[in-house]
Design a protein around this motif. Structure first.
Motif, PDB file in Angstrom:
ATOM      1  N   ALA A   7      20.948  22.482  52.130  1.00 13.77           N
ATOM      2  CA  ALA A   7      19.773  22.594  52.990  1.00 13.77           C
ATOM      3  C   ALA A   7      19.498  24.058  53.285  1.00 13.77           C
ATOM      4  O   ALA A   7      20.397  24.896  53.254  1.00 13.77           O
ATOM      5  CB  ALA A   7      20.003  21.819  54.286  1.00 13.77           C
ATOM      6  N   SER A   8      18.240  24.361  53.607  1.00 15.67           N
ATOM      7  CA  SER A   8      17.866  25.725  53.992  1.00 15.67           C
ATOM      8  C   SER A   8      18.616  26.165  55.242  1.00 15.67           C
ATOM      9  O   SER A   8      19.030  27.313  55.358  1.00 15.67           O
ATOM     10  CB  SER A   8      16.364  25.815  54.277  1.00 15.67           C
ATOM     11  N   ALA A  14      25.029  19.133  66.439  1.00 14.62           N
ATOM     12  CA  ALA A  14      23.687  18.876  66.964  1.00 14.62           C
ATOM     13  C   ALA A  14      23.312  19.826  68.096  1.00 14.62           C
ATOM     14  O   ALA A  14      22.174  20.290  68.174  1.00 14.62           O
ATOM     15  CB  ALA A  14      23.577  17.426  67.432  1.00 14.62           C
ATOM     16  N   ALA A  15      24.266  20.160  68.953  1.00 16.97           N
ATOM     17  CA  ALA A  15      23.987  21.050  70.089  1.00 16.97           C
ATOM     18  C   ALA A  15      23.481  22.415  69.644  1.00 16.97           C
ATOM     19  O   ALA A  15      22.740  23.078  70.379  1.00 16.97           O
ATOM     20  CB  ALA A  15      25.235  21.208  70.955  1.00 16.97           C
ATOM     21  N   ASP A  16      23.840  22.844  68.447  1.00 15.26           N
ATOM     22  CA  ASP A  16      23.364  24.132  67.931  1.00 15.26           C
ATOM     23  C   ASP A  16      21.852  24.169  67.782  1.00 15.26           C
ATOM     24  O   ASP A  16      21.239  25.245  67.802  1.00 15.26           O
ATOM     25  CB  ASP A  16      24.024  24.452  66.587  1.00 15.26           C
ATOM     26  N   GLU A  88      26.048  19.207  60.526  1.00 17.83           N
ATOM     27  CA  GLU A  88      27.427  18.810  60.248  1.00 17.83           C
ATOM     28  C   GLU A  88      28.021  18.147  61.485  1.00 17.83           C
ATOM     29  O   GLU A  88      27.490  18.263  62.585  1.00 17.83           O
ATOM     30  CB  GLU A  88      28.240  20.038  59.843  1.00 17.83           C
ATOM     31  N   ASN A  89      29.140  17.481  61.292  1.00 19.38           N
ATOM     32  CA  ASN A  89      29.844  16.811  62.402  1.00 19.38           C
ATOM     33  C   ASN A  89      28.910  15.890  63.173  1.00 19.38           C
ATOM     34  O   ASN A  89      28.914  15.867  64.401  1.00 19.38           O
ATOM     35  CB  ASN A  89      30.488  17.852  63.330  1.00 19.38           C
ATOM     36  N   LEU A  90      28.122  15.149  62.432  1.00 17.64           N
ATOM     37  CA  LEU A  90      27.095  14.286  63.010  1.00 17.64           C
ATOM     38  C   LEU A  90      27.557  12.839  62.996  1.00 17.64           C
ATOM     39  O   LEU A  90      28.045  12.344  61.974  1.00 17.64           O
ATOM     40  CB  LEU A  90      25.809  14.431  62.189  1.00 17.64           C
ATOM     41  N   TYR A 155      19.656  13.444  67.049  1.00 21.34           N
ATOM     42  CA  TYR A 155      20.959  13.651  66.417  1.00 21.34           C
ATOM     43  C   TYR A 155      22.039  13.339  67.429  1.00 21.34           C
ATOM     44  O   TYR A 155      22.096  13.960  68.487  1.00 21.34           O
ATOM     45  CB  TYR A 155      21.083  15.093  65.913  1.00 21.34           C
ATOM     46  N   TYR A 156      22.884  12.363  67.087  1.00 23.20           N
ATOM     47  CA  TYR A 156      23.937  11.916  68.002  1.00 23.20           C
ATOM     48  C   TYR A 156      25.302  12.389  67.518  1.00 23.20           C
ATOM     49  O   TYR A 156      25.575  12.398  66.329  1.00 23.20           O
ATOM     50  CB  TYR A 156      23.937  10.389  68.136  1.00 23.20           C
TER      51      TYR A 156
END
Length: 157
Positions: A7-8, A14-16, A88-90, A155-156
């Motif tokens: 991905a670009s 998600a918090a990012d 990541e880490n999603l 995003y969870y």
């Protein structure tokens, strides 16, 4: 169609995304719009209007050939958005809805489209983050976008 491998924009969690308001996420790969894709969409939705599926009649119509359904173009947000953002880490991501969707120009069969996205808003929600992404889908060589929408994505963790 070849799937994108990177991905670009990639974020670790998600918090990012809370720090991405006003920032571009990037631009997707080009996607070919084919008559078989349009025909399959027409059958799936029951929208078999001649401007989409009757190649011979459409040659004499207002667009000089068949065009993709607006909703087909809209549905491309899901696969093309994967080219611009990876979280990541999603735990899970969901499409929560759309705001202000428009189709300013047609998409002739045989053309190519791509998506660009910017984060318009981001906020914490229970268990994750919700973003509003300003989406523009353009046609290669076109002078106007073919779709403009605000996608609401969750995003969870």
């Amino acid at each position: 169609m070849t799937a994108s491998t990177t991905a670009s924009t990639t974020v670790a969690a998600a918090a990012d995304l809370l720090t991405y308001v006003g920032k571009s996420l990037g631009t997707s790969r080009w996607r070919d719009i084919t008559q078989p894709d349009v025909d399959q969409f027409a059958k799936a939705t029951g929208d078999e209007q001649w401007i989409h599926v009757d190649v011979e009649r459409a040659k004499t119509g207002p667009f000089g050939g068949t065009i993709a359904h607006g909703y087909l173009t809209l549905s491309l947000i899901a696969p093309l958005f994967d080219d611009v953002l990876k979280v990541e880490n999603l735990g899970m991501g969901v499409n929560y809805g759309l705001n202000k969707t428009r189709f300013p120009a047609p998409v002739p069969v045989g053309s190519r489209v791509r998506l660009s996205a910017t984060v318009a808003n981001a906020e914490e929600i229970k268990g994750g983050v919700q973003i509003v992404a300003s989406i523009t889908i353009e046609r290669e060589g076109g002078d106007k976008p073919v779709c403009i929408a605000e996608a609401v994505l969750r995003y969870y963790n």
